[in-house]
Design an enzyme around this catalytic site. Structure first.
Site: not given
Length: 219
Positions: A12, A14
């Site tokens: 991922d 953020d």
């Protein structure tokens, strides 16, 4: 110390390798206030999902086409605002260690936003990336992680996900993958291993192509 072995890593963006919380707070608090919502309560669920999906949770009776339009404007605002976007501690060394190893970015951001934030944080963009345009369903749906694994050529069980949010951890689990939770939000959602940041993770490449993760779980 916890040791995990995988053939590929799915990352991922953020909250996991890029700290964009300052921008997310600015944009989403403004949106919540414009729609008469409690901004503090809204901030509890905005992480991990695509914007339209977050809006659908916060305003369940709102026509979805309005969410898609607001999502488009939100992406434009977030892409233009990189003030305060920095790497998560340990991310530069972590990403450098992954050079040449199978890994992919799997993010709810679109490609423009991903490029803006990775660039602002000074991190290399993985050659394989699954962004918002690449999927039909947002996290917590596992589609993005399954697509990332397929593009790298590995079975789900051979992949380890790095995630920070409830939606992302749920997506990794639904994909049948092990999950390393990163940051203050992650531990509450039962990842396989939780770390405060990426300074606690060491990447080692094996001669057989395996990736070994040495994870310091204390401190």
């Amino acid at each position: 110390m916890t040791t995990l072995t995988a053939r590929a890593l799915l990352l991922d963006m953020d909250g996991t390798i890029v700290n964009s919380d300052a921008v997310v707070e600015r944009c989403w608090r403004r949106w919540a206030e414009e729609h008469g919502l409690d901004a503090d309560e809204a901030m509890k669920i905005v992480h991990g999902r695509q914007g339209y999906a977050t809006m659908a949770v916060l305003l369940p009776d709102r026509p979805m086409e309005l969410n898609y339009e607001d999502n488009r404007r939100m992406l434009e605002a977030e892409t233009a605002d990189v003030d305060g976007v920095v790497p998560v501690p340990g991310a530069p060394a972590f990403m450098a260690a992954l050079a040449g190893l199978p890994h992919a970015l799997v993010t709810s951001a679109d490609l423009g936003l991903a490029r803006a934030r990775m660039g602002a944080a000074g991190l290399p963009m993985p050659a394989v990336r699954v962004t918002a345009e690449s999927v039909g369903a947002s996290k917590p749906d596992p589609e993005g992680f399954l697509k990332g694994a397929a593009e790298l050529g590995f079975a789900p069980e051979d992949c380890i996900v790095f995630e920070d949010s409830e939606a992302g951890i749920a997506a990794g689990r639904a994909a049948g993958m092990r999950v390393v939770g990163v940051g203050p939000r992650a531990a509450a959602h039962a990842p396989d291993v939780a770390v405060a940041d990426l300074t606690q993770v060491r990447v080692e490449a094996g001669e057989d192509g395996a990736i070994t993760l040495r994870i310091a779980t204390a401190g």
